[in-house]
Scaffold this motif. Structure first.
Motif, PDB file in Angstrom:
ATOM      1  N   UNK A  51       0.874  -1.169   0.000  1.00 26.84           N
ATOM      2  CA  UNK A  51       0.000   0.000   0.000  1.00 26.84           C
ATOM      3  C   UNK A  51       0.912   1.220   0.000  1.00 26.84           C
ATOM      4  N   UNK A  52       0.576   2.201  -0.766  1.00 25.35           N
ATOM      5  CA  UNK A  52       1.468   3.346  -0.888  1.00 25.35           C
ATOM      6  C   UNK A  52       1.651   4.055   0.447  1.00 25.35           C
ATOM      7  N   UNK A  53       2.906   4.389   0.755  1.00 25.29           N
ATOM      8  CA  UNK A  53       3.185   5.161   1.960  1.00 25.29           C
ATOM      9  C   UNK A  53       2.621   6.568   1.786  1.00 25.29           C
ATOM     10  N   UNK A  54       2.339   7.215   2.908  1.00 25.10           N
ATOM     11  CA  UNK A  54       1.806   8.586   2.846  1.00 25.10           C
ATOM     12  C   UNK A  54       2.884   9.579   3.236  1.00 25.10           C
ATOM     13  N   UNK A  55       2.649  10.819   2.872  1.00 26.07           N
ATOM     14  CA  UNK A  55       3.556  11.882   3.299  1.00 26.07           C
ATOM     15  C   UNK A  55       3.505  11.995   4.815  1.00 26.07           C
ATOM     16  N   UNK A  56       4.647  12.327   5.428  1.00 27.54           N
ATOM     17  CA  UNK A  56       4.736  12.425   6.885  1.00 27.54           C
ATOM     18  C   UNK A  56       3.692  13.370   7.449  1.00 27.54           C
ATOM     19  N   UNK A  57       3.103  12.973   8.590  1.00 28.51           N
ATOM     20  CA  UNK A  57       1.963  13.723   9.113  1.00 28.51           C
ATOM     21  C   UNK A  57       2.344  14.914   9.975  1.00 28.51           C
ATOM     22  N   UNK A  58       3.622  14.966  10.385  1.00 28.38           N
ATOM     23  CA  UNK A  58       4.082  16.159  11.100  1.00 28.38           C
ATOM     24  C   UNK A  58       4.492  17.175  10.038  1.00 28.38           C
ATOM     25  N   UNK A  59       3.834  18.313  10.000  1.00 29.71           N
ATOM     26  CA  UNK A  59       4.146  19.276   8.942  1.00 29.71           C
ATOM     27  C   UNK A  59       4.367  20.680   9.504  1.00 29.71           C
ATOM     28  N   UNK A  60       5.213  21.408   8.817  1.00 29.17           N
ATOM     29  CA  UNK A  60       5.436  22.818   9.151  1.00 29.17           C
ATOM     30  C   UNK A  60       5.652  23.568   7.851  1.00 29.17           C
ATOM     31  N   UNK A  61       5.097  24.774   7.761  1.00 32.90           N
ATOM     32  CA  UNK A  61       5.291  25.563   6.550  1.00 32.90           C
ATOM     33  C   UNK A  61       6.330  26.642   6.791  1.00 32.90           C
ATOM     34  N   UNK A  62       7.138  26.849   5.779  1.00 32.82           N
ATOM     35  CA  UNK A  62       8.159  27.892   5.841  1.00 32.82           C
ATOM     36  C   UNK A  62       7.597  29.094   5.087  1.00 32.82           C
ATOM     37  N   UNK A  63       7.536  30.213   5.785  1.00 26.77           N
ATOM     38  CA  UNK A  63       6.765  31.372   5.336  1.00 26.77           C
ATOM     39  C   UNK A  63       7.696  32.483   4.864  1.00 26.77           C
ATOM     40  N   UNK A  64       7.331  33.139   3.775  1.00 29.13           N
ATOM     41  CA  UNK A  64       8.112  34.275   3.276  1.00 29.13           C
ATOM     42  C   UNK A  64       8.037  35.414   4.282  1.00 29.13           C
ATOM     43  N   UNK A  65       9.202  35.962   4.628  1.00 26.14           N
ATOM     44  CA  UNK A  65       9.241  37.043   5.618  1.00 26.14           C
ATOM     45  C   UNK A  65       9.092  38.416   4.958  1.00 26.14           C
ATOM     46  N   UNK A  66       9.186  38.419   3.622  1.00 20.57           N
ATOM     47  CA  UNK A  66       9.041  39.698   2.923  1.00 20.57           C
ATOM     48  C   UNK A  66       8.569  39.428   1.499  1.00 20.57           C
ATOM     49  N   UNK A  67       8.065  40.458   0.883  1.00 22.69           N
ATOM     50  CA  UNK A  67       7.535  40.330  -0.471  1.00 22.69           C
ATOM     51  C   UNK A  67       8.675  40.400  -1.475  1.00 22.69           C
ATOM     52  N   UNK A  68       8.480  39.762  -2.636  1.00 21.58           N
ATOM     53  CA  UNK A  68       9.511  39.835  -3.667  1.00 21.58           C
ATOM     54  C   UNK A  68       9.399  38.669  -4.621  1.00 21.58           C
ATOM     55  N   UNK A  69      10.532  38.340  -5.237  1.00 21.98           N
ATOM     56  CA  UNK A  69      10.590  37.253  -6.202  1.00 21.98           C
ATOM     57  C   UNK A  69      11.636  36.260  -5.733  1.00 21.98           C
ATOM     58  N   UNK A  70      11.376  34.950  -5.871  1.00 18.77           N
ATOM     59  CA  UNK A  70      12.374  33.943  -5.469  1.00 18.77           C
ATOM     60  C   UNK A  70      13.583  34.068  -6.389  1.00 18.77           C
ATOM     61  N   UNK A  71      14.730  34.423  -5.788  1.00 18.15           N
ATOM     62  CA  UNK A  71      15.919  34.736  -6.583  1.00 18.15           C
ATOM     63  C   UNK A  71      16.925  33.597  -6.600  1.00 18.15           C
TER      64      UNK A  71
END
Lengths: 510, 510
Positions: free
Chosen positions: A413-433
């Motif tokens: 059976x297919x494994x699932x993505x890990x259930x402990x998650x955290x999002x990394x948030x942009x601290x300022x506006x702009x373009x990914x450089x």
């Protein structure tokens, strides 16, 4: 020379020193004079006609090894294959004779093909200690002629199994690595299989990366195929996606890696011999080689890439391999998922022609598959890319992948993505450089990849994407809290993503 | 990073892996995920503010290391200095930063003195694994500038203790080794002491030879002197003959030797840094260096000898040492005895002016002592040799030796030559044409030297001596029957002595 007056009895000692053989001798040994057998010396262990070389430890604890015993660590016990209690003799190992050639190399001379063959065979047979392997690698790193690289490639290919395919054209596609998420092989192979060319793909597991193709494929199917099983799958489905470590191709390379990795020796010469020896042993005739270039990739400049290409081309020509080297963009990870489950999801999305499938992974896989199909003499010149797209768009590649998965043995059976998650948030506006491949890979590894199939990173933004303050740049997935904390701490320090020249830090959002 | 949720308890494991630190982690470890800590990886062990680097083994045996314990091998336990049961944390070791300089060296660049200092300090602090030490040594062996040798010498001298003598002239005499029986230091030191110059001689124990000066001196006196004890002896008697291994001079060199020896790396550059760093640390100001030349010696040609001399002279001048290099005959062993007791017998025979004392040992000791005495500004130029002979002939050197022995601590009762003996017999008539220093040393070692003080070889014939069929060429002495059999078997195969162009074989007479 064996001791004139007796022998020891084998005892298994549950100590693991992979890949080295270790044995234990009591300081009160009754048969040998332990002063003659000092710690860390290499000794030859012989029992019932079988022998191996091992590194010696001395012990004062009779529970580990009694005076009339010889303790064999896990590896030595398994490799010698003699039972506990069997009579065993030891003697101080004479260093492998091929070390003379290593010494000549240290002195700046060129090794003959026969000398290189002897060295490689001794290394494959575990007759070299790590320090001796280091001596060989460093001496070779200081200068190696192209003909020495050629001889190494041949010797390494001949050091293990060699597969013979009953096909005029045996194609392969290989990437030198270093770019997270770059799982094109799992798309290229089914496209090529759907076209009808033979592509027995073997891949490695991750060494320093968050996932190798073998790790990602294992989410979907069994990858530990024997050579016979591989042949069976390929005969039916034209292609396979197997784990190379199971089929003993170029075993000397596997030993060399155990020293190259900790010393971070990554010379062009060694890379060429390593890759091409495996291809030669695997019976490939035509290879597309992907060299990603970028500021945090393995190859960081055009001139480096060209030097690597030329050496690949020279050695390939000499060993009778047709090679087509493709330089690709190595500035950032490919696709969205990093880690086995997340990468497998991306691969299947591309094969399924899903609307949200990662476009960069699809484009790159089509480019490389096209170059592989261009090897087909029956296809009009330059039509490979078009043919690849037809096979992908029509669902024929997907069907081929499903057949390959079934032939190899579909995962329960297919494994699932890990259930402990955290999002990394942009601290300022702009373009990914900029995106630091190395750092992002490290964070994914800390999160638990590839050991926990579901651990890794899911990227939401790629280079050039506009971001607003508060946007999620990526999500960390973990299966265990300690890994989760490690990964978050590292992402907290520096996320690996730079927005408008300023790195995103301290922006974890759980 | 420490594990967030706990620590392990220290357990001493009686396994000796000198010189490496080894620790043991249970595969069922409760605190760390052992998959993250693979066997043979280097980890940093921290307890109560102290830390060290060690190589990791994994164990499945709770008796060796339980899941809540960290097993420390003999060396790691001693060096960490924390008690059993103390809380301990581990983390994956970051490789020493100085490895970056090693990598630059591998790439063919020149290291700065600061980089060399960092490397040497890390090596002395046991932060390098054998494979990393090998990488450094081989990279340096491929090319090293004279200024790099100079920086190595300074860094190695600074890596350990440094002795300061309250004397304007601190003389020493050193031989690069390789010639069995060459125990001139034990005659030179008392001559120089009798003259009144300061000669705090430190010597090594045998590494690959049948005896080092420290081993031979130990037959007569205690040699394990601390720096304070050395100073005390030298203050009273002007000279000492101590074991250098006890006083921590140039400890990096002692670590380097553990890799140089098995790889037989013996470059000129390393030899110069090794010898001169010890002399610099020992506080010497004036040195006579003996370089024996011969077909089986360490230096085999005049041109090699000159290159070595020039490098010795360059580095010595830069570090402020006055050096006088003497080329001597290295075609055959010196004196008759080979092995501690037999060599001590020869030395005392020379000092006693016995009629049968070996003339070659006496002549060579007088030559070298004369060169040392020539450093004395109060002696007329070139009169050193004459003065040395006066001091020897008059018995003043013997008296000085007896005082040195008493000051260091006279050995309880002199050991005797091994009682198991066999004579090696000439198989044909002729003249001794060659003696293989290397082979004769090997036979003496097999006989038990230097571990058994009385074991070794007593030579009856030297080069140029006429022999009749049936004459004894030498006698083997052993203390244990197994050693005796090994030594006889090797002498049987080839005695190491060539009579009239034909080697003497199969001629053991017990």
């Amino acid at each position: 020379m064996p001791a004139p007056d007796g022998h020891l009895k084998i005892k298994r000692v549950a100590i693991d020193t992979e890949p080295e053989n270790t044995v234990f001798l009591s300081r009160q040994c009754a048969v040998y004079r332990p002063e003659e057998f000092r710690a860390l010396k290499k000794i030859e262990v012989t029992s019932g006609g079988k022998s191996l070389l091992a590194t010696l430890s001395i012990t004062d604890d009779h529970a580990i090894t009694a005076p009339d015993e010889l303790g064999l660590g896990v590896q030595a016990f398994r490799r010698l294959g003699a039972p506990e209690g069997a009579a065993v003799e030891i003697e101080q190992a004479t260093p492998p004779r091929s070390l003379d050639a290593v010494r000549r190399k240290i002195a700046g001379e060129v090794m003959s093909p026969d000398e290189i063959k002897a060295i490689i065979n001794d290394i494959a047979a575990h007759r070299y200690s790590p320090m001796e392997i280091a001596a060989y690698l460093i001496a070779a790193a200081s200068f190696t002629t192209t003909d020495e690289v050629l001889a190494m490639t041949r010797a390494m290919a001949a050091s293990g199994a060699q597969i013979d395919w009953d096909a005029p054209l045996v194609v392969d596609k290989h990437c030198i690595g270093g770019i997270p998420g770059n799982r094109t092989s799992m798309i290229v192979a089914p496209i090529v299989a759907a076209h009808g060319l033979t592509m027995p793909k073997t891949s490695s597991r991750a060494i320093t990366s968050p996932s190798g193709t073998a790790d990602t494929m294992e989410v979907l199917a069994n990858v530990a195929l024997s050579i016979d099983e591989m042949k069976d799958v390929v005969e039916r489905e034209h292609a396979c996606l197997a784990w190379g470590g199971h089929v003993n191709l170029s075993p000397a390379d596997d030993v060399l890696i155990t020293v190259e990795r900790p010393l971070s020796i990554d010379t062009r010469e060694q890379m060429v011999a390593s890759i091409l020896s495996k291809k030669l042993a695997a019976g490939s005739t035509h290879i597309v080689l992907d060299i990603p270039m970028g500021p945090t990739a393995k190859v960081r400049s055009q001139s480096e890439a060209v030097r690597l290409r030329k050496l690949m081309e020279y050695v390939s020509a000499e060993i009778g391999l047709v090679i087509d080297v493709v330089f690709t963009d190595g500035a950032q990870p490919v696709g969205r998922g990093i880690g086995p489950v997340l990468e497998a999801r991306d691969v299947m999305a591309v094969l399924n022609n899903e609307a949200h499938a990662p476009a960069d992974l699809r484009a790159r896989a089509l480019l490389l598959a096209g170059r592989v199909l261009d090897f087909d003499p029956d296809l009009r010149g330059g039509m490979g890319r078009k043919r690849a797209q037809e096979l992908l768009d029509s669902g024929k590649a997907l069907a081929a992948m499903e057949r390959i998965i079934d032939a190899q043995g579909r995962a329960d059976k297919p494994a699932c993505a890990g259930e402990l998650t955290a999002e990394i948030i942009a601290t300022h506006e702009g373009v990914v450089a900029a995106m630091d491949c190395f750092r992002i890979a490290r964070i994914a590894r800390l999160a638990g990849a590839p050991m926990d199939k579901g651990a890794g990173i899911d990227l939401f933004k790629k280079m050039g994407d506009p971001v607003k303050k508060g946007d999620a740049l990526y999500r960390i997935h973990s299966c265990f809290s300690s890994d989760f904390e490690f990964a978050k701490a590292m992402a907290h320090e520096h996320s690996g993503v730079t927005v408008d020249g300023a790195p995103v830090r301290k922006s974890v959002h759980t």
